[in-house]
Design a protein around this motif. Structure first.
Motif, PDB file in Angstrom:
ATOM      1  N   TYR A   1      -9.905  16.905   3.407  1.00 11.93           N
ATOM      2  CA  TYR A   1     -11.113  16.873   2.589  1.00 11.93           C
ATOM      3  C   TYR A   1     -10.986  15.770   1.535  1.00 11.93           C
ATOM      4  O   TYR A   1      -9.898  15.382   1.154  1.00 11.93           O
ATOM      5  N   LYS A   2     -12.099  15.243   1.114  1.00 10.75           N
ATOM      6  CA  LYS A   2     -12.157  14.199   0.086  1.00 10.75           C
ATOM      7  C   LYS A   2     -11.192  13.057   0.402  1.00 10.75           C
ATOM      8  O   LYS A   2     -10.467  12.563  -0.480  1.00 10.75           O
ATOM      9  N   ALA A   3     -11.183  12.606   1.657  1.00 14.22           N
ATOM     10  CA  ALA A   3     -10.283  11.530   2.067  1.00 14.22           C
ATOM     11  C   ALA A   3     -10.502  10.279   1.220  1.00 14.22           C
ATOM     12  O   ALA A   3     -11.636   9.823   1.057  1.00 14.22           O
TER      13      ALA A   3
ATOM     14  N   GLU B   1       0.822  -1.210   0.000  1.00 13.48           N
ATOM     15  CA  GLU B   1       0.000   0.000   0.000  1.00 13.48           C
ATOM     16  C   GLU B   1       0.860   1.266   0.000  1.00 13.48           C
ATOM     17  O   GLU B   1       1.891   1.328   0.671  1.00 13.48           O
ATOM     18  N   VAL B   2       0.410   2.263  -0.754  1.00 15.53           N
ATOM     19  CA  VAL B   2       1.087   3.560  -0.800  1.00 15.53           C
ATOM     20  C   VAL B   2       0.257   4.546   0.014  1.00 15.53           C
ATOM     21  O   VAL B   2      -0.951   4.679  -0.209  1.00 15.53           O
ATOM     22  N   HIS B   3       0.898   5.239   0.933  1.00 12.08           N
ATOM     23  CA  HIS B   3       0.220   6.210   1.791  1.00 12.08           C
ATOM     24  C   HIS B   3       0.694   7.617   1.438  1.00 12.08           C
ATOM     25  O   HIS B   3       1.899   7.891   1.426  1.00 12.08           O
ATOM     26  N   ILE B   4      -0.268   8.505   1.167  1.00 14.18           N
ATOM     27  CA  ILE B   4       0.041   9.853   0.693  1.00 14.18           C
ATOM     28  C   ILE B   4      -0.664  10.888   1.554  1.00 14.18           C
ATOM     29  O   ILE B   4      -1.877  10.816   1.772  1.00 14.18           O
ATOM     30  N   HIS B   5       0.106  11.869   1.998  1.00 13.51           N
ATOM     31  CA  HIS B   5      -0.422  13.028   2.724  1.00 13.51           C
ATOM     32  C   HIS B   5       0.063  14.250   1.962  1.00 13.51           C
ATOM     33  O   HIS B   5       1.268  14.460   1.813  1.00 13.51           O
ATOM     34  N   ALA B   6      -0.861  15.043   1.419  1.00 13.36           N
ATOM     35  CA  ALA B   6      -0.467  16.203   0.617  1.00 13.36           C
ATOM     36  C   ALA B   6      -1.279  17.420   1.031  1.00 13.36           C
ATOM     37  O   ALA B   6      -2.511  17.374   1.068  1.00 13.36           O
ATOM     38  N   ILE B   7      -0.573  18.496   1.335  1.00 11.36           N
ATOM     39  CA  ILE B   7      -1.224  19.726   1.791  1.00 11.36           C
ATOM     40  C   ILE B   7      -1.097  20.796   0.716  1.00 11.36           C
ATOM     41  O   ILE B   7      -0.032  20.961   0.115  1.00 11.36           O
TER      42      ILE B   7
ATOM     43  N   GLN C   1     -10.573  13.549  -6.761  1.00  9.86           N
ATOM     44  CA  GLN C   1     -10.749  13.303  -8.193  1.00  9.86           C
ATOM     45  C   GLN C   1      -9.435  13.032  -8.926  1.00  9.86           C
ATOM     46  O   GLN C   1      -9.415  12.388  -9.975  1.00  9.86           O
ATOM     47  N   HIS C   2      -8.315  13.514  -8.399  1.00 12.36           N
ATOM     48  CA  HIS C   2      -7.037  13.290  -9.078  1.00 12.36           C
ATOM     49  C   HIS C   2      -6.532  11.858  -8.940  1.00 12.36           C
ATOM     50  O   HIS C   2      -5.603  11.458  -9.656  1.00 12.36           O
ATOM     51  N   LEU C   3      -7.136  11.086  -8.052  1.00  9.69           N
ATOM     52  CA  LEU C   3      -6.717   9.693  -7.899  1.00  9.69           C
ATOM     53  C   LEU C   3      -6.871   8.909  -9.194  1.00  9.69           C
ATOM     54  O   LEU C   3      -6.057   8.024  -9.493  1.00  9.69           O
ATOM     55  N   ASP C   4      -7.893   9.197  -9.973  1.00 12.62           N
ATOM     56  CA  ASP C   4      -8.113   8.453 -11.208  1.00 12.62           C
ATOM     57  C   ASP C   4      -6.955   8.644 -12.181  1.00 12.62           C
ATOM     58  O   ASP C   4      -6.452   7.677 -12.766  1.00 12.62           O
TER      59      ASP C   4
ATOM     60  N   PHE D   1      -4.840   8.249  -0.340  1.00 11.28           N
ATOM     61  CA  PHE D   1      -4.523   9.675  -0.484  1.00 11.28           C
ATOM     62  C   PHE D   1      -5.362  10.524   0.457  1.00 11.28           C
ATOM     63  O   PHE D   1      -6.593  10.500   0.383  1.00 11.28           O
ATOM     64  N   LEU D   2      -4.688  11.274   1.320  1.00 10.21           N
ATOM     65  CA  LEU D   2      -5.344  12.236   2.204  1.00 10.21           C
ATOM     66  C   LEU D   2      -4.959  13.651   1.772  1.00 10.21           C
ATOM     67  O   LEU D   2      -3.849  14.119   2.045  1.00 10.21           O
TER      68      LEU D   2
END
Length: 326
Positions: free
Chosen positions: A189-191, A157-163, A195-198, A217-218
């Protein structure tokens, strides 16, 4: 190239268009023919994009003409689709779409055109040969560039935190943009559903068809105006030396991807078309940290980078911008 590129901008009143204009007014090969905006018709462009005071004498127009070499579509969601549905754009005019309307595989063949996904460092050669580019999203750019060199080795699993800064939400007033709410505040938001996940997953699977790991992605709203700061981690048995080598080798010919020896900070990237990336090993985990400007490398800067590729220019033309640093 000695001739100027004749440019039209559709949807010219927002943040992304403002940054696009800031680059193009100083681009050595750009000739801005018009900036269209139905909401700001006849106003001086510099009254809306006030940083252009003294640099741009154009006025907004409410229509467009075909006497250009390239159209930048800078409107919001579905605005590009609406524009191309209602207007016949000659095949000779190149299009750089800055919405998300044509980024995904099932949308790229639209209006008689085949849009190439405009992640410059991934699709450089295809961009050079096309006439239509779908510029990537800001989060998608930061996250995908951070993962491309290593994704073929990822099976966990890849875990992403982006502010991200408030300009990522556009100019329209909303609770997530309002200064009184956003100042001294942070929120997710949108946890797991942004939409960019696609487009992130689509590109990663393009590079590594066998990639099936979950991308968690958080996205986080930050209390600053511009920039994206991303941290990504996952388990891997890759060695620290191999990790460094993969990143430096993958991006050795990419002028805007800077591989750093220490974790970057946001101010090193803001106001530039660069993305700074640091990859390090902590025990059995890889940690990748990246920083970039959401309005430049995440939007308008990358769009101009793609324009340079479309017209056979030096990729860095008009984009040698300095960070704010402090």
């Amino acid at each position: 190239m000695s001739e100027q590129i004749k440019i039209g901008i559709i949807g010219g009143a927002g943040y992304v268009a403002g940054e696009l204009l800031r680059i193009l007014v100083n681009h050595p090969f750009a000739d801005i023919k018009y900036v269209q905006s139905k909401s700001q018709q006849d106003k001086l462009v510099s009254t809306i994009h006030t940083d252009l005071e003294g640099e741009c004498s154009l006025r907004f127009v409410d229509s467009w003409t075909a006497d250009v070499d390239v159209l930048f579509l800078a409107g919001g969601l579905q605005q590009s689709n609406v524009f191309l549905t209602g207007n016949q754009v000659p095949a000779a005019i190149k299009i750089i779409d800055m919405s998300q309307d044509f980024r995904l595989g099932h949308t790229k063949n639209s209006h008689g055109r085949s849009f190439v996904y405009g992640l410059s460092e991934h699709n450089r050669e295809q961009i050079k040969r096309t006439d239509s580019v779908a510029n990537p999203g800001c989060f998608a750019t930061a996250i995908t560039l951070s993962l491309l060199p290593i994704i073929q080795l990822v099976d966990d699993e890849v875990h992403i935190h982006a502010i991200t800064g408030s300009t990522g939400s556009g100019q329209s007033l909303s609770p997530g943009v309002n200064f009184n709410w956003r100042n001294n505040n942070v929120s997710i938001y949108k946890a797991f559903s942004h939409q960019h996940l696609d487009e992130i997953n689509e590109t990663l699977k393009d590079v590594s068809p066998g990639f099936k790991a979950a991308v968690n992605f958080l996205p986080v709203r930050g209390n600053f105006t511009r920039g994206i700061f991303t941290s990504i981690y996952f388990k891997s048995d890759i060695t620290a030396d191999e990790l460094q080598n993969r990143f430096k080798t993958r991006y050795q010919n990419d002028p805007f991807v800077i591989i750093t020896d220490a974790a970057p900070d946001l101010k090193q990237a803001v106001n530039t078309n660069k993305i700074l990336i640091n990859a390090a090993k902590y025990g059995d985990k890889v940690l990748i940290i990246s920083a970039m400007d959401n309005l430049l490398k995440g939007a308008s800067g990358q769009a101009v980078q793609n324009m340079n590729l479309l017209f056979g220019l030096d990729e860095t033309a008009g984009l040698k911008l300095k960070s704010i640093a402090f």
